[in-house]
Design a protein around this motif. Structure first.
Motif, PDB file in Angstrom:
ATOM      1  N   PRO A   1       0.810  -1.215   0.000  1.00  0.00           N
ATOM      2  CA  PRO A   1       0.000   0.000   0.000  1.00  0.00           C
ATOM      3  C   PRO A   1       0.849   1.273   0.000  1.00  0.00           C
ATOM      4  O   PRO A   1       1.650   1.504   0.907  1.00  0.00           O
ATOM      5  N   GLY A   2       0.693   2.073  -1.046  1.00  0.00           N
ATOM      6  CA  GLY A   2       1.410   3.329  -1.143  1.00  0.00           C
ATOM      7  C   GLY A   2       2.881   3.206  -1.489  1.00  0.00           C
ATOM      8  O   GLY A   2       3.623   4.188  -1.373  1.00  0.00           O
ATOM      9  N   ILE A   3       3.317   2.040  -1.962  1.00  0.00           N
ATOM     10  CA  ILE A   3       4.728   1.834  -2.317  1.00  0.00           C
ATOM     11  C   ILE A   3       4.783   1.238  -3.716  1.00  0.00           C
ATOM     12  O   ILE A   3       4.212   0.175  -3.965  1.00  0.00           O
ATOM     13  N   TRP A   4       5.474   1.952  -4.620  1.00  0.00           N
ATOM     14  CA  TRP A   4       5.555   1.533  -6.015  1.00  0.00           C
ATOM     15  C   TRP A   4       7.009   1.316  -6.406  1.00  0.00           C
ATOM     16  O   TRP A   4       7.932   1.932  -5.838  1.00  0.00           O
ATOM     17  N   VAL A   5       7.200   0.467  -7.407  1.00  0.00           N
ATOM     18  CA  VAL A   5       8.525   0.241  -7.980  1.00  0.00           C
ATOM     19  C   VAL A   5       8.414   0.247  -9.494  1.00  0.00           C
ATOM     20  O   VAL A   5       7.449  -0.288 -10.058  1.00  0.00           O
ATOM     21  N   THR A   6       9.385   0.877 -10.150  1.00  0.00           N
ATOM     22  CA  THR A   6       9.581   0.658 -11.579  1.00  0.00           C
ATOM     23  C   THR A   6      10.781  -0.266 -11.718  1.00  0.00           C
ATOM     24  O   THR A   6      11.857   0.003 -11.175  1.00  0.00           O
ATOM     25  N   TRP A   7      10.573  -1.389 -12.393  1.00  0.00           N
ATOM     26  CA  TRP A   7      11.576  -2.445 -12.453  1.00  0.00           C
ATOM     27  C   TRP A   7      12.528  -2.193 -13.615  1.00  0.00           C
ATOM     28  O   TRP A   7      12.110  -1.976 -14.745  1.00  0.00           O
ATOM     29  N   GLY A   8      13.824  -2.244 -13.334  1.00  0.00           N
ATOM     30  CA  GLY A   8      14.810  -2.072 -14.383  1.00  0.00           C
ATOM     31  C   GLY A   8      15.010  -3.346 -15.185  1.00  0.00           C
ATOM     32  O   GLY A   8      14.697  -4.451 -14.732  1.00  0.00           O
ATOM     33  N   ALA A   9      15.531  -3.189 -16.388  1.00  0.00           N
ATOM     34  CA  ALA A   9      15.878  -4.346 -17.212  1.00  0.00           C
ATOM     35  C   ALA A   9      17.046  -5.083 -16.567  1.00  0.00           C
ATOM     36  O   ALA A   9      17.973  -4.459 -16.035  1.00  0.00           O
ATOM     37  N   GLU A  10      17.008  -6.407 -16.598  1.00  0.00           N
ATOM     38  CA  GLU A  10      18.109  -7.207 -16.041  1.00  0.00           C
ATOM     39  C   GLU A  10      19.205  -7.306 -17.102  1.00  0.00           C
ATOM     40  O   GLU A  10      19.377  -8.324 -17.770  1.00  0.00           O
ATOM     41  N   ALA A  11      19.932  -6.205 -17.262  1.00  0.00           N
ATOM     42  CA  ALA A  11      20.944  -6.089 -18.306  1.00  0.00           C
ATOM     43  C   ALA A  11      21.974  -5.066 -17.862  1.00  0.00           C
ATOM     44  O   ALA A  11      21.759  -4.296 -16.927  1.00  0.00           O
ATOM     45  N   GLN A  12      23.108  -5.064 -18.555  1.00  0.00           N
ATOM     46  CA  GLN A  12      24.092  -4.019 -18.345  1.00  0.00           C
ATOM     47  C   GLN A  12      23.671  -2.775 -19.114  1.00  0.00           C
ATOM     48  O   GLN A  12      22.898  -2.838 -20.078  1.00  0.00           O
ATOM     49  N   MET A  13      24.191  -1.619 -18.709  1.00  0.00           N
ATOM     50  CA  MET A  13      23.778  -0.363 -19.340  1.00  0.00           C
ATOM     51  C   MET A  13      24.023  -0.358 -20.840  1.00  0.00           C
ATOM     52  O   MET A  13      23.230   0.186 -21.605  1.00  0.00           O
ATOM     53  N   GLU A  14      25.109  -0.966 -21.270  1.00  0.00           N
ATOM     54  CA  GLU A  14      25.431  -0.949 -22.699  1.00  0.00           C
ATOM     55  C   GLU A  14      24.555  -1.885 -23.514  1.00  0.00           C
ATOM     56  O   GLU A  14      24.608  -1.863 -24.749  1.00  0.00           O
ATOM     57  N   GLU A  15      23.714  -2.676 -22.868  1.00  0.00           N
ATOM     58  CA  GLU A  15      22.878  -3.640 -23.574  1.00  0.00           C
ATOM     59  C   GLU A  15      21.470  -3.126 -23.848  1.00  0.00           C
ATOM     60  O   GLU A  15      20.680  -3.809 -24.498  1.00  0.00           O
ATOM     61  N   VAL A  16      21.132  -1.955 -23.341  1.00  0.00           N
ATOM     62  CA  VAL A  16      19.792  -1.407 -23.517  1.00  0.00           C
ATOM     63  C   VAL A  16      19.879  -0.042 -24.174  1.00  0.00           C
ATOM     64  O   VAL A  16      20.931   0.616 -24.156  1.00  0.00           O
ATOM     65  N   ALA A  17      18.775   0.399 -24.749  1.00  0.00           N
ATOM     66  CA  ALA A  17      18.784   1.635 -25.529  1.00  0.00           C
ATOM     67  C   ALA A  17      18.685   2.891 -24.683  1.00  0.00           C
ATOM     68  O   ALA A  17      18.935   3.995 -25.184  1.00  0.00           O
ATOM     69  N   ASP A  18      18.320   2.752 -23.396  1.00  0.00           N
ATOM     70  CA  ASP A  18      18.076   3.941 -22.587  1.00  0.00           C
ATOM     71  C   ASP A  18      18.747   3.920 -21.216  1.00  0.00           C
ATOM     72  O   ASP A  18      18.669   4.886 -20.479  1.00  0.00           O
ATOM     73  N   GLY A  19      19.374   2.813 -20.834  1.00  0.00           N
ATOM     74  CA  GLY A  19      20.043   2.744 -19.538  1.00  0.00           C
ATOM     75  C   GLY A  19      19.136   2.475 -18.363  1.00  0.00           C
ATOM     76  O   GLY A  19      19.575   2.544 -17.206  1.00  0.00           O
ATOM     77  N   HIS A  20      17.876   2.139 -18.604  1.00  0.00           N
ATOM     78  CA  HIS A  20      16.918   1.946 -17.515  1.00  0.00           C
ATOM     79  C   HIS A  20      17.057   0.533 -16.937  1.00  0.00           C
ATOM     80  O   HIS A  20      16.233  -0.338 -17.181  1.00  0.00           O
ATOM     81  N   ILE A  21      18.085   0.324 -16.134  1.00  0.00           N
ATOM     82  CA  ILE A  21      18.348  -1.023 -15.621  1.00  0.00           C
ATOM     83  C   ILE A  21      18.161  -1.139 -14.110  1.00  0.00           C
ATOM     84  O   ILE A  21      18.144  -2.250 -13.579  1.00  0.00           O
ATOM     85  N   ALA A  22      18.030  -0.035 -13.407  1.00  0.00           N
ATOM     86  CA  ALA A  22      17.917  -0.072 -11.949  1.00  0.00           C
ATOM     87  C   ALA A  22      16.463  -0.048 -11.504  1.00  0.00           C
ATOM     88  O   ALA A  22      15.605   0.571 -12.146  1.00  0.00           O
ATOM     89  N   ASN A  23      16.182  -0.697 -10.381  1.00  0.00           N
ATOM     90  CA  ASN A  23      14.871  -0.587  -9.746  1.00  0.00           C
ATOM     91  C   ASN A  23      14.790   0.749  -8.999  1.00  0.00           C
ATOM     92  O   ASN A  23      15.696   1.097  -8.246  1.00  0.00           O
ATOM     93  N   LEU A  24      13.691   1.477  -9.212  1.00  0.00           N
ATOM     94  CA  LEU A  24      13.468   2.763  -8.565  1.00  0.00           C
ATOM     95  C   LEU A  24      12.189   2.690  -7.753  1.00  0.00           C
ATOM     96  O   LEU A  24      11.200   2.096  -8.192  1.00  0.00           O
ATOM     97  N   GLY A  25      12.175   3.308  -6.566  1.00  0.00           N
ATOM     98  CA  GLY A  25      11.031   3.210  -5.677  1.00  0.00           C
ATOM     99  C   GLY A  25      10.334   4.534  -5.451  1.00  0.00           C
ATOM    100  O   GLY A  25      10.954   5.606  -5.528  1.00  0.00           O
ATOM    101  N   VAL A  26       9.050   4.463  -5.154  1.00  0.00           N
ATOM    102  CA  VAL A  26       8.236   5.631  -4.823  1.00  0.00           C
ATOM    103  C   VAL A  26       7.403   5.275  -3.599  1.00  0.00           C
ATOM    104  O   VAL A  26       6.699   4.256  -3.598  1.00  0.00           O
ATOM    105  N   VAL A  27       7.501   6.094  -2.550  1.00  0.00           N
ATOM    106  CA  VAL A  27       6.768   5.857  -1.313  1.00  0.00           C
ATOM    107  C   VAL A  27       5.864   7.051  -1.060  1.00  0.00           C
ATOM    108  O   VAL A  27       6.332   8.197  -0.952  1.00  0.00           O
ATOM    109  N   LEU A  28       4.573   6.788  -0.955  1.00  0.00           N
ATOM    110  CA  LEU A  28       3.573   7.842  -0.765  1.00  0.00           C
ATOM    111  C   LEU A  28       3.144   7.890   0.692  1.00  0.00           C
ATOM    112  O   LEU A  28       2.785   6.869   1.282  1.00  0.00           O
TER     113      LEU A  28
END
Length: 352
Positions: free
Chosen positions: A74-101
């Motif tokens: 409840p009130g806690i969200w995550v955007t999941w990063g790609a399980e890859a190295q930065m050079e393997e993806v087009a945008d570098g979105h590989i880390a999990n990021l959290g949001v707490v409301l």
């Protein structure tokens, strides 16, 4: 919700452009957003002589790119990063990021690899709440977690980090920014700048969101020399940052022995759910951490043996990687990462 956006281009290369969003101008209607938009853009560009900008516009939240958010408690969200190295993806979105409301505001845990990702996270947050973004916690200095921080700062967030992060980030900042420009299209990195934290954690600190608290803990050198974890106290959700990897091969950028010490402890004691820096969350500490512990323990043993045999580093690295190859199943980017880890492990254990 309307957001002020405009096109920014490199002054020295006008064809290289990206979209900039200024979160401080967020408004409930378009007319209010447009009022003073030109002055806001001019002020922002004045501090960035390397950029030139186009005409400002105000666009509805639904019309802008947003990161996908999954509510894990409840009130806690995550955007999941790609399980890859930065050079393997087009945008570098590989880390999990959290949001707490919370009742009074929002805390963000890590801000992504670039201004573009930070902006997409901001747009996603505004789809779930219009409460102020009060805090950003950086779990460590690596670019996939830290380089979107300026967007959150512009939104009003106070940035919290391990006390060793400023020196570590400053030493690597130029290389990190150069890597973004080398790896990705300009639209992914235009406007990205390194910003430093406002509040440094030496042991533990607590931040509040009105009806819920987050406990921040700074750890001795392990994955890096500036690892920080976050416990959302009421929900018992533990954000481990890159002290925990799942799926993506862990990277030793601090101390292998220190990391093994951390894993032998009980850092997530009482957690109902554990979010690693890479990979999916799990409620079971042992199930989540044991594969990484076994891999890093084997790395230490192989490096010690190479040192004991008197192998020089150039010969030791392939020997260590070859010895660890039977453990590679389930770990992405194993060979490349483990070669770097073998170098770090040998260098550390040579003087044990």
């Amino acid at each position: 919700m309307y957001h002020l956006v405009f096109q920014a281009c490199l002054a020295a290369a006008p064809a290289q452009c990206g979209q900039i969003l200024l979160p401080a101008a967020d408004s409930p209607d378009r007319a209010e957003c447009l009022a003073g938009a030109g002055a806001r853009v001019r002020d922002w560009l004045a501090a960035r002589p390397d950029l030139s900008g186009g005409d400002p516009d105000c666009r509805a939240n639904a019309d802008l790119p947003a990161l996908p958010l999954e509510e894990i408690a409840p009130g806690i969200w995550v955007t999941w990063g790609a399980e890859a190295q930065m050079e393997e993806v087009a945008d570098g979105h590989i880390a999990n990021l959290g949001v707490v409301l919370g009742r009074d505001g929002v805390a963000v845990i890590d801000a992504g690899v670039s201004r573009a990702q930070g902006q997409a996270l901001h747009v996603a947050i505004r789809r779930i709440t219009d409460l102020p973004v009060a805090h950003l916690v950086l779990t460590h200095m690596h670019p996939d977690h830290a380089l979107g921080a300026e967007v959150m700062a512009e939104a009003g967030a106070r940035i919290h980090a391990h006390h060793a992060l400023p020196d570590a980030l400053a030493a690597r900042a130029e290389g990190y920014l150069d890597a973004l420009a080398r790896l990705y299209d300009p639209g992914e990195w235009i406007g990205t700048r390194v910003v430093m934290p406002d509040a440094l954690v030496r042991d533990r600190a607590r931040i509040g969101l009105g009806d819920r608290d987050l406990t921040l803990r700074a750890w001795p050198t392990a994955h890096t020399d500036n690892d920080l974890t976050v416990m959302v106290e009421d929900a018992r959700v533990f954000f481990a940052g890159d002290l925990l990897f799942s799926g993506l091969t862990p990277v030793v950028d601090g101390s292998l022995l220190g990391w093994l010490d951390w894993l032998r402890g009980d850092p997530a004691a009482g957690a109902a759910l554990i979010v690693p820096g890479h990979g999916r969350a799990d409620a079971d500490w042992t199930r989540l951490s044991d594969p990484q512990r076994r891999l890093l323990k084997a790395l230490a043993e192989a490096a010690r043996d190479a040192v004991a045999q008197g192998l020089p580093l150039s010969r030791a690295v392939p020997v260590i990687v070859d010895r660890l190859n039977p453990l590679k199943d389930g770990w992405h980017a194993f060979g490349e990462t483990m070669a770097r880890n073998a170098t770090a492990a040998y260098t550390e254990l040579e003087w044990e």
